[in-house]
Every structure is written in structure tokens, then in C-alpha cells.
Design a protein around this motif. Structure first.
Motif, mmCIF file in Angstrom:
data_model
loop_
_atom_site.group_PDB
_atom_site.id
_atom_site.type_symbol
_atom_site.label_atom_id
_atom_site.label_comp_id
_atom_site.label_asym_id
_atom_site.label_seq_id
_atom_site.Cartn_x
_atom_site.Cartn_y
_atom_site.Cartn_z
ATOM 1 N N ILE A 135 16.687 -2.619 6.614
ATOM 2 C CA ILE A 135 17.735 -2.742 4.956
ATOM 3 C C ILE A 135 18.921 -2.994 6.365
ATOM 4 O O ILE A 135 19.066 -1.797 6.993
ATOM 5 C CB ILE A 135 18.257 -1.862 4.642
ATOM 6 N N PRO A 136 19.497 -4.156 6.102
ATOM 7 C CA PRO A 136 20.710 -4.470 7.172
ATOM 8 C C PRO A 136 22.228 -4.401 6.767
ATOM 9 O O PRO A 136 22.912 -5.141 6.649
ATOM 10 C CB PRO A 136 20.567 -5.853 6.786
ATOM 11 N N PHE A 137 22.478 -3.019 6.600
ATOM 12 C CA PHE A 137 23.503 -2.267 6.198
ATOM 13 C C PHE A 137 24.543 -3.227 6.677
ATOM 14 O O PHE A 137 25.708 -3.365 6.529
ATOM 15 C CB PHE A 137 23.920 -0.501 6.263
ATOM 16 N N LYS A 138 24.236 -3.154 8.233
ATOM 17 C CA LYS A 138 25.367 -3.118 9.724
ATOM 18 C C LYS A 138 25.798 -5.307 9.013
ATOM 19 O O LYS A 138 27.065 -5.396 9.048
ATOM 20 C CB LYS A 138 24.961 -4.376 10.631
ATOM 21 N N SER A 162 0.840 -1.057 0.168
ATOM 22 C CA SER A 162 0.230 0.131 0.169
ATOM 23 C C SER A 162 1.026 0.995 -0.060
ATOM 24 O O SER A 162 0.483 2.391 -0.134
ATOM 25 C CB SER A 162 -0.806 -0.230 1.448
ATOM 26 N N SER A 163 2.167 1.287 0.249
ATOM 27 C CA SER A 163 2.983 2.600 0.322
ATOM 28 C C SER A 163 4.206 2.215 -0.254
ATOM 29 O O SER A 163 4.835 0.832 0.037
ATOM 30 C CB SER A 163 3.321 2.734 1.400
ATOM 31 N N GLY A 164 4.875 2.642 0.122
ATOM 32 C CA GLY A 164 6.793 2.404 -0.336
ATOM 33 C C GLY A 164 7.132 3.043 -1.455
ATOM 34 O O GLY A 164 6.040 3.570 -2.739
ATOM 35 N N LYS A 165 8.805 3.198 -1.443
ATOM 36 C CA LYS A 165 8.982 3.632 -3.168
ATOM 37 C C LYS A 165 10.569 3.127 -3.476
ATOM 38 O O LYS A 165 11.033 2.949 -3.052
ATOM 39 C CB LYS A 165 9.082 5.399 -3.641
ATOM 40 N N LYS A 166 10.621 3.134 -4.626
ATOM 41 C CA LYS A 166 11.982 2.298 -4.829
ATOM 42 C C LYS A 166 13.144 4.051 -5.202
ATOM 43 O O LYS A 166 14.480 3.183 -4.457
ATOM 44 C CB LYS A 166 11.695 2.745 -6.380
ATOM 45 N N PRO A 201 15.695 6.876 0.479
ATOM 46 C CA PRO A 201 16.835 7.458 0.650
ATOM 47 C C PRO A 201 17.685 6.121 1.281
ATOM 48 O O PRO A 201 18.962 6.730 0.643
ATOM 49 C CB PRO A 201 17.020 8.559 1.774
ATOM 50 N N GLU A 202 17.073 5.258 1.995
ATOM 51 C CA GLU A 202 17.618 4.105 2.099
ATOM 52 C C GLU A 202 17.983 3.078 1.377
ATOM 53 O O GLU A 202 19.387 2.821 1.199
ATOM 54 C CB GLU A 202 17.709 3.152 3.331
ATOM 55 N N ILE A 203 16.925 2.857 0.649
ATOM 56 C CA ILE A 203 16.964 2.446 -0.954
ATOM 57 C C ILE A 203 18.461 3.080 -1.842
ATOM 58 O O ILE A 203 19.442 1.628 -2.319
ATOM 59 C CB ILE A 203 15.687 1.896 -1.397
#
Length: 304
Positions: free
Chosen positions: A272-275, A73-77, A80-82
């Protein structure tokens, strides 16, 4: 002395360059991004953002596809994290596509008052959109400089459900869509995802995977359970097989995997697990690039 120092500097720089390894280490600093429309559905233009290193001369590069979450229902490509994730992966020599898809549950429930048939249709629509984006790129491999045997599908939450179902439950989702039969990803990366039925994972369709999941996820079951933990008498009751059940099947089929269980963690594991990014890329380097076998289960306790 100056000449000796110059030679020593050259030696150090050469050692640094030779120590860097494509697909594991960041070797490119300039990353470009361009947006491509790949389909129009329900009056919505669907697009993906394509990232690549400017000075990379390799003409066939592994493709890392990322599909955002947001409960369909939401979210975008271009969150900033992506963007940060895509640039970091592209700096290793991959090409990266961040894909948009139809948000069919926008303004609608996806919980226990959403009929199970609509939930399945939602998975189908998202899976179809992701597949169409991938096929769009595969039809233009020279433009995108893609190695079509090294395509990694990744996603978080709803995006993970999309990529996992089209990979492991394709026969359930796309019974009458033969155009999707020929595509099989090289691997998947799932952040808090699940599939409709792990029994459909076979020797023929199994691929390596990396899985992150909280053991106390209240929305998407860690093992096998009802979506949103709806009760049997509710119209939204739909059994799903989460990461632990998928990994159990991969283990039986002797397929590679890396499974992170976060003890008592909830659905926040979709982030997103950048670690853990270097561990993700090391797994892909070993399993996808060099085609070696690897299985590992890692338990992460609170605070770690």
C-alpha cells in the motif's frame, strides 16, 4: 485584548474548516467498522469490513472497495495496513469495504506447475466473489449510504488481478452470469496487477484507473508477458497484460489514468503506497467526483 484574540481565533478556525475539502482532506476523526457476511462458498463464510465516518450526514457517499493480495492463497481483509488505509480514506468522507474472497490456491502452487486453466479459474472465482460483495452492498444502498455511480475498486497483487479482470475482462470471466452485466465501477486502483487480455478493453467497458507497477516485477508482468514468466512448454504458461499495456489501451481510448512506473522495482510495489495516498485521492476527486479528464505517467527511480 482577550476579546480581540477570541475573534482572531474564530477567524483562524473558520479558515481552517473552509480550507478542508471533502474526498481530498481528512475531515472526520471518528471512524467505525462493522463486519458483514455476504456469501458462503465452498463451506467458507465470505465477509467484508465496512468503514464509515460516525458524524457524516451525507446519505450517498462514494464507496472505496479494497481487495487484499497474497497469491490467492493467503492475506486477510483486516491486515493492519489495510485497517490504516481504510480509516484514512473514510476520514475523507468515503465509505470503505475491505473484502475477503476464496483463497482457492491455499496449499497449492500458483506458479509454472499450476495449469493455466486453473489460473484462469482462480481469477474467475476471485472476480465472482468481489462482484457478489459489491452487489450485496448495492442491494442495500440505504443501509450502507452508497452512491452507486461512484464505486472505486482497488486491490494489490492478486486482489488487483481480481478487480482488473472483472472490470476490463468481464466478458471473458462472466460469459454466463448476467447478474453482473449491469455493474460498472467508476474507477480502479491497481497495485502490481494484470489482466488476461487488454484487447477486451473497449469504449463500453473502459474506466479511469491508477496503476502502480515495478518495471522488474518477476511475477506479474509490467507490460505484456507470461505470468511468473513461465516458459511456453510449461503447463503454467499464461500470457497477461500488465499495467503498461492497460495504460496504453486507456491512452488510445482517451480515458483518464495515473500511472506510476517504479524503475527496476520488483513485486514489492504491491504494498500500500501511503506516501502516494494524497495523489490517489486527488485523482479520484478530480476524475470521479468532478468528472474531469486527466492523464499522467510518472517514473520513480530507485531511492525516490
Amino acid at each position: 485584548m482577550n476579546f480581540k484574540w477570541f475573534l482572531y481565533s474564530i477567524f483562524l478556525f473558520s479558515g481552517f474548516m473552509y480550507g478542508q475539502e471533502r474526498f481530498k482532506d481528512s475531515i472526520f476523526s471518528e471512524i467505525s467498522v462493522k463486519t458483514y457476511p455476504y456469501a458462503t462458498k465452498d463451506s467458507t463464510i465470505l465477509e467484508f469490513d465496512f468503514y464509515h465516518a460516525n458524524k457524516d450526514t451525507l446519505t450517498k457517499r462514494p464507496l472505496f472497495v479494497f481487495v487484499h493480495g497474497g497469491g490467492f492463497s493467503s492475506g486477510k481483509k483486516d491486515h493492519p495496513e489495510i485497517i490504516k488505509l481504510a480509516k484514512q480514506i473514510a476520514s475523507r468522507g468515503y465509505v470503505v469495504a475491505s473484502v475477503s474472497y476464496r483463497l482457492t490456491r491455499r496449499g497449492k502452487s500458483f506458479g509454472c506447475n499450476c495449469p493455466s486453466e486453473e489460473k484462469i479459474a482462480t481469477f474467475q472465482d476471485a472476480g465472482e466473489d468481489i462482484m457478489d460483495a459489491v452487489l450485496f452492498m448495492l442491494a442495500r444502498t440505504k443501509l450502507f449510504q452508497i452512491d452507486n455511480e461512484k464505486i472505486i475498486l482497488s486491490g494489490s497483487s492478486a486482489g488487483a488481478e481480481g478487480i482488473l479482470n472483472l472490470t476490463y475482462n468481464k466478458d471473458l470471466l462472466f460469459r454466463d452470469q448476467k447478474q453482473y452485466d449491469s455493474f460498472k465501477p467508476a474507477a480502479v486502483v491497481s497495485l502490481a496487477g494484470a489482466i488476461l487480455d487488454q484487447r477486451y478493453i473497449t469504449k463500453e467497458n473502459v474506466v479511469p484507473g491508477i496503476f502502480f507497477h515495478g518495471t522488474a516485477d518477476p511475477l506479474v508482468p509490467y507490460a505484456s508477458g507470461a505470468h511468473h514468466y513461465c516458459k511456453k512448454d510449461q503447463i503454467g504458461y499464461l500470457m497477461l497484460d500488465g499495467s503498461a499495456s492497460i495504460v496504453s489501451k486507456l491512452e488510445k481510448l482517451e480515458e483518464s489514468f495515473l500511472f506510476y512506473s517504479f524503475v527496476d522495482a520488483n513485486h514489492d510495489v504491491f504494498k500500500i503506497p501511503f506516501k502516494r495516498l494524497q495523489e490517489i485521492l486527488s485523482f479520484m476527486h478530480k476524475v470521479v467526483i468532478n468528472r474531469k479528464f486527466h492523464q499522467a505517467k510518472i517514473t520513480v527511480n530507485k531511492g525516490e
